[in-house]
Scaffold this active site. Structure first.
Site, PDB file in Angstrom:
ATOM      1  N   CYS A   2       0.789  -1.185   0.000  1.00  0.00           N
ATOM      2  CA  CYS A   2       0.000   0.000   0.000  1.00  0.00           C
ATOM      3  C   CYS A   2       0.845   1.271   0.000  1.00  0.00           C
ATOM      4  CB  CYS A   2      -0.880  -0.095   1.235  1.00  0.00           C
ATOM      5  SG  CYS A   2      -1.986   1.201   1.449  1.00  0.00           S
ATOM      6  N   ARG A  27      -2.983   5.287   5.093  1.00  0.00           N
ATOM      7  CA  ARG A  27      -3.487   4.562   3.921  1.00  0.00           C
ATOM      8  C   ARG A  27      -4.026   3.186   4.287  1.00  0.00           C
ATOM      9  NH1 ARG A  27      -1.042   6.489  -1.054  1.00  0.00           N
ATOM     10  NH2 ARG A  27      -1.401   4.426  -1.893  1.00  0.00           N
ATOM     11  N   TRP A  76      -0.531  -3.998   2.409  1.00  0.00           N
ATOM     12  CA  TRP A  76      -1.948  -4.301   2.606  1.00  0.00           C
ATOM     13  C   TRP A  76      -2.179  -5.583   1.818  1.00  0.00           C
ATOM     14  CZ3 TRP A  76      -6.466  -4.205  -0.605  1.00  0.00           C
ATOM     15  CH2 TRP A  76      -7.684  -4.085   0.092  1.00  0.00           C
ATOM     16  N   ASN A 102       4.148  -2.086  -4.941  1.00  0.00           N
ATOM     17  CA  ASN A 102       2.701  -1.862  -4.798  1.00  0.00           C
ATOM     18  C   ASN A 102       2.042  -2.310  -6.093  1.00  0.00           C
ATOM     19  OD1 ASN A 102       2.730  -0.738  -2.311  1.00  0.00           O
ATOM     20  ND2 ASN A 102       2.359   1.364  -2.985  1.00  0.00           N
ATOM     21  N   GLY A 103       0.823  -2.838  -6.004  1.00  0.00           N
ATOM     22  CA  GLY A 103       0.132  -3.282  -7.219  1.00  0.00           C
ATOM     23  C   GLY A 103       0.018  -4.791  -7.228  1.00  0.00           C
ATOM     24  N   GLU A 487     -24.425   6.657   2.434  1.00  0.00           N
ATOM     25  CA  GLU A 487     -23.138   7.131   2.951  1.00  0.00           C
ATOM     26  C   GLU A 487     -23.055   6.944   4.469  1.00  0.00           C
ATOM     27  OE1 GLU A 487     -20.353   7.767   1.856  1.00  0.00           O
ATOM     28  OE2 GLU A 487     -19.362   9.079   3.278  1.00  0.00           O
ATOM     29  N   LYS A 491     -20.243   4.700   6.297  1.00  0.00           N
ATOM     30  CA  LYS A 491     -19.359   5.255   7.342  1.00  0.00           C
ATOM     31  C   LYS A 491     -19.374   4.369   8.569  1.00  0.00           C
ATOM     32  CE  LYS A 491     -17.400   7.342   5.681  1.00  0.00           C
ATOM     33  NZ  LYS A 491     -17.318   7.820   4.351  1.00  0.00           N
ATOM     34  N   GLU A 494     -17.700   0.757   7.917  1.00  0.00           N
ATOM     35  CA  GLU A 494     -16.254   0.673   7.682  1.00  0.00           C
ATOM     36  C   GLU A 494     -15.422   0.974   8.921  1.00  0.00           C
ATOM     37  OE1 GLU A 494     -14.587   3.227   4.644  1.00  0.00           O
ATOM     38  OE2 GLU A 494     -15.877   4.874   5.195  1.00  0.00           O
ATOM     39  N   HIS A 510     -40.440  -3.370   0.877  1.00  0.00           N
ATOM     40  CA  HIS A 510     -40.187  -4.436  -0.095  1.00  0.00           C
ATOM     41  C   HIS A 510     -39.155  -5.435   0.423  1.00  0.00           C
ATOM     42  CE1 HIS A 510     -42.648  -2.393  -3.015  1.00  0.00           C
ATOM     43  NE2 HIS A 510     -41.984  -1.270  -2.781  1.00  0.00           N
ATOM     44  N   LYS A 609      -6.634   3.502   2.296  1.00  0.00           N
ATOM     45  CA  LYS A 609      -7.143   4.835   1.945  1.00  0.00           C
ATOM     46  C   LYS A 609      -7.355   4.943   0.449  1.00  0.00           C
ATOM     47  CE  LYS A 609      -8.375   9.090   2.455  1.00  0.00           C
ATOM     48  NZ  LYS A 609      -9.789   9.249   2.863  1.00  0.00           N
TER      49      LYS A 609
HETATM   50  O1  M6R Z   1     -10.106   7.993  -3.542  1.00  0.00           O
HETATM   51  P1  M6R Z   1     -11.488   7.628  -4.029  1.00  0.00           P
HETATM   52  O2  M6R Z   1     -12.492   8.675  -3.762  1.00  0.00           O
HETATM   53  O3  M6R Z   1     -11.493   7.181  -5.466  1.00  0.00           O
HETATM   54  O4  M6R Z   1     -11.875   6.360  -3.153  1.00  0.00           O
HETATM   55  C1  M6R Z   1     -13.052   5.655  -3.371  1.00  0.00           C
HETATM   56  C2  M6R Z   1     -13.357   4.725  -2.234  1.00  0.00           C
HETATM   57  O5  M6R Z   1     -12.338   3.768  -2.082  1.00  0.00           O
HETATM   58  C3  M6R Z   1     -13.512   5.480  -0.908  1.00  0.00           C
HETATM   59  O6  M6R Z   1     -14.496   6.472  -0.991  1.00  0.00           O
HETATM   60  C4  M6R Z   1     -13.878   4.513   0.230  1.00  0.00           C
HETATM   61  O7  M6R Z   1     -15.150   3.985   0.018  1.00  0.00           O
HETATM   62  C5  M6R Z   1     -13.774   5.233   1.571  1.00  0.00           C
HETATM   63  N1  M6R Z   1     -13.122   4.399   2.519  1.00  0.00           N
HETATM   64  C6  M6R Z   1     -15.090   5.629   2.131  1.00  0.00           C
HETATM   65  O8  M6R Z   1     -14.986   6.238   3.360  1.00  0.00           O
END
Ligand code: M6R
Length: 614
Positions: A2, A27, A76, A102-103, A487, A491, A494, A510, A609
């Site tokens: 990561c 991250r 990660w 990374n990758g 959202e 939140k 996660e 439904h 991140k």
């Molecule tokens: O950097 P990005 O906005 O492209 O990231 C997208 C998602 O990975 C990011 O929004 C993720 O869902 C967050 N952890 C939400 O809080």
């Protein structure tokens, strides 16, 4: 994945690398390691935090002394579980080549089998290790090659994505880096160079950086750096000035970055609008898309692609653009768009939204849309990120560095940008000058409303205490508040690991209604708008099944207070503005529930991140 750091200069490398890895902790990661070059190639790597790695280093720093070149990594896990042996760096059997990566190397299994057939013994379950073993094999076949030549040759054998750093005792005094699909930045100091996967570890040393693009490599020595393509063509790269300070990525007295970033929102909202919202003149100035505005207005259709929280912002964007500008909008998960052969052409505009500007799925959607001839616009937070550079035009969100893994201020900044965009697309077409002025005035008042909502922090903390042991949560909203319900649920799940789902309130009957009983807290966004009466009925439905209701309501609404167990009152505003306000109590609720449960909110388990792999 990561995080990557590297250093070459005159100072002791180990403490600098460890400090850099600390800066990348936001991250998300599960293990960390460093490798250095002095007379030998000492390394440390282990499962756990950078703090744990630092302790191991401090217990016996002697072998690392005198090393002024080194590379470091936070991992990660993707291939192979989080463990000491799967941590980076990876070394060859002779211990004289070290890499961090990374990758994902997609054909690693095939390459590994080839190498194993030749007698190579692998120490880890990772895809990354094939890189160091390949480099070793190529070097053994021609010892006269340079480090950059063997890295280049190895990269020709692999498919997939990489941000790669390599050092070797066979060709000492240099770091070779390469990028394809995973970001790398070189920081330029005085007689020293820093390498990182983003600018956070670099900014305390220098604000002069070079961003590598996909398909580029660099050889960095103490006296300079040279960039070439993977095909070995020399290139000139621009040196860019970073415009964010160390202070911006430190906690500033808050217990967590997430809380700091939630509280920064009023200031961020001002920053997003600064110089752009001209309420008195009834216009919006968006420099990054000015030259493309006519083409945007003529779009037959707009397709928004994003992931996670940015996708939720995109859903609000759909409502805003259709409402104000009357242009049809579709919102797609970037990960679905890229693989479903979408019908896209030159008459379409694709808007990609990404905080980091590095999300692999969003980047792939952008490239797919470009290939099909669509005009591609970006909404990004990180300046100079890959998505920002590859889109034809775009709008920066100016939210400043977002460190907490859970996106908060970036979301509200994205929604403001989408609101401004929707108005810019409406001008001269679908709304009058007066409506424009009114809408912009309302937007200008949002930071003040947000500050008032943040004063409710204590009340929200108390509510959180009553629900911290819940095992499930349901979030309901309608219209503009439906994406906010999604959202809010994201939140919570996660950072607190409580199962939570968001639904359009009318959908409850439904299916989800079957789940409601006294153990199912339901968060209902019930502000006064055109569906207010309907949402009151939804609350009644929850109550009659003994569900406990936490309502977000408009100030002065006594009716909601009669029905709900708890009410969080927020200032009244138009439906289009509401998501910017209703999301704030939900961010705070998640934050407090998670901290009361003892969760690490800034670095939730299993999350990164920036998701730079598929
Ligand atoms: O950097 P990005 O906005 O492209 O990231 C997208 C998602 O990975 C990011 O929004 C993720 O869902 C967050 N952890 C939400 O809080």
């Amino acid at each position: 994945m990561c995080g990557i750091v590297g250093y070459i200069g005159k100072r002791e490398a180990a403490p600098l690398l460890l400090a850099g890895l600390h800066r990348l902790e936001y991250r998300g990661y599960d293990s960390a390691g460093i490798a250095l070059q002095n007379g030998g190639m000492p390394y440390l790597k282990q499962k756990g935090s950078v703090g744990d790695l630092q302790k191991t280093y401090e217990a016996s720093p002697a072998k690392m002394l005198g090393a002024t070149i080194g590379i470091g990594h936070t991992r990660w896990a993707t291939h192979g579980d989080p463990s000491d042996r799967n941590s980076h760096p990876h070394l060859n059997a002779d211990g004289d080549i070290a890499i961090i990566h990374n990758g994902i190397i997609e054909n690693y299994s095939l390459v590994k089998q080839e190498l194993q057939a030749e007698g190579y013994v692998f120490q880890s379950d990772t895809d990354s290790e094939v890189l160091v073993q390949l480099i070793d094999r190529i070097w053994k076949s021609d010892a006269s090659l340079s480090l950059e030549a063997v890295v280049r040759a190895a990269l020709r054998h692999v498919e997939g994505a990489y941000g790669l750093c390599a050092i070797s005792l066979r060709d000492p005094g240099k770091i070779v880096v390469a990028r394809k699909g995973s970001p790398l930045v070189i920081g330029i100091g005085e007689g020293e160079y820093f390498i990182a996967s983003d600018a956070a570890p670099i900014v305390e040393h220098t604000n002069r950086v070079v961003y590598l693009s996909d398909g580029e490599m660099a050889v960095i020595t103490r006296s300079g750096y040279q960039v070439r393509t993977i095909e070995n063509v020399a290139m000139e790269k621009d040196v860019v000035e970073l415009d964010f300070s160390l202070e911006k990525i430190e906690k500033g007295g808050y217990e967590h970055f997430m809380l700091k970033e939630i509280f920064e929102q009023p200031a961020v909202m001002h920053d997003v609008m600064r110089g752009r919202v001209r309420s008195d003149e009834g216009r919006v100035v968006l420099g990054g898309i000015e030259d493309y505005l006519d083409r945007l207005k003529q779009a037959k259709r707009i397709v928004i692609c994003a992931c996670g929280t940015s996708w939720h912002a995109g859903l609000i964007g759909e409502y805003l653009i259709e409402d104000f500008a009357r242009i049809p909008v579709e919102v797609d998960y970037a990960s679905e768009f890229r693989y479903r052969n979408p019908i896209i052409g030159p008459d379409d505009v694709v808007i990609v939204i990404s905080q980091s500007g590095e999300t692999a799925d969003t980047l792939a959607a952008l490239r797919a849309a470009k290939e099909k001839g669509a005009m591609v616009m970006g909404i990004c937070n990180v300046v100079g990120s890959t998505i920002a550079r590859e889109t034809m035009c775009g709008i920066y969100t100016h939210a400043g560095p977002e460190v907490g893994v859970a996106s908060t201020k970036a979301f509200t900044a994205q929604v403001i940008v989408l609101y401004m965009l929707a108005l810019a697309l409406s001008k001269g077409r679908t709304i009058s000058h007066d409506e424009m002025r009114l809408s912009l005035r309302e937007l200008s008042r949002v930071p003040e409303h947000a500050s008032r909502i943040l004063e409710l922090d204590r009340q929200i903390q108390e509510i959180a205490a009553s629900y911290k042991d819940a095992r499930n949560f349901l979030y309901l909203g309608r219209g503009y508040n439906f994406p906010v319900a999604l959202e809010g649920a994201l939140k919570l799940k996660e950072i607190s690991y409580i199962h939570a789902e968001g639904y359009p309130a009318a959908e409850m009957k439904h299916g989800p209604i079957a789940l409601i009983d006294e153990d199912m807290p339901v968060v209902v966004i019930a502000t006064r708008d055109s569906s207010y009466n309907k949402i009151l009925s939804n609350i009644e439905e929850v109550r009659s099944r003994k569900g406990r209701v936490i309502a977000i309501a408009s100030e002065g609404d006594a009716e909601v207070a009669r029905l709900a167990d708890h009410v969080i009152y927020i200032p009244q505003a138009s439906a289009q503005i509401m998501p910017l306000l209703t999301v704030i109590p939900l961010q705070l609720l998640s934050y407090h529930i998670a901290t009361l449960r003892g969760c690490n909110v800034d670095r939730p388990r299993n999350l990164a991140k920036s998701v730079t792999v598929e």
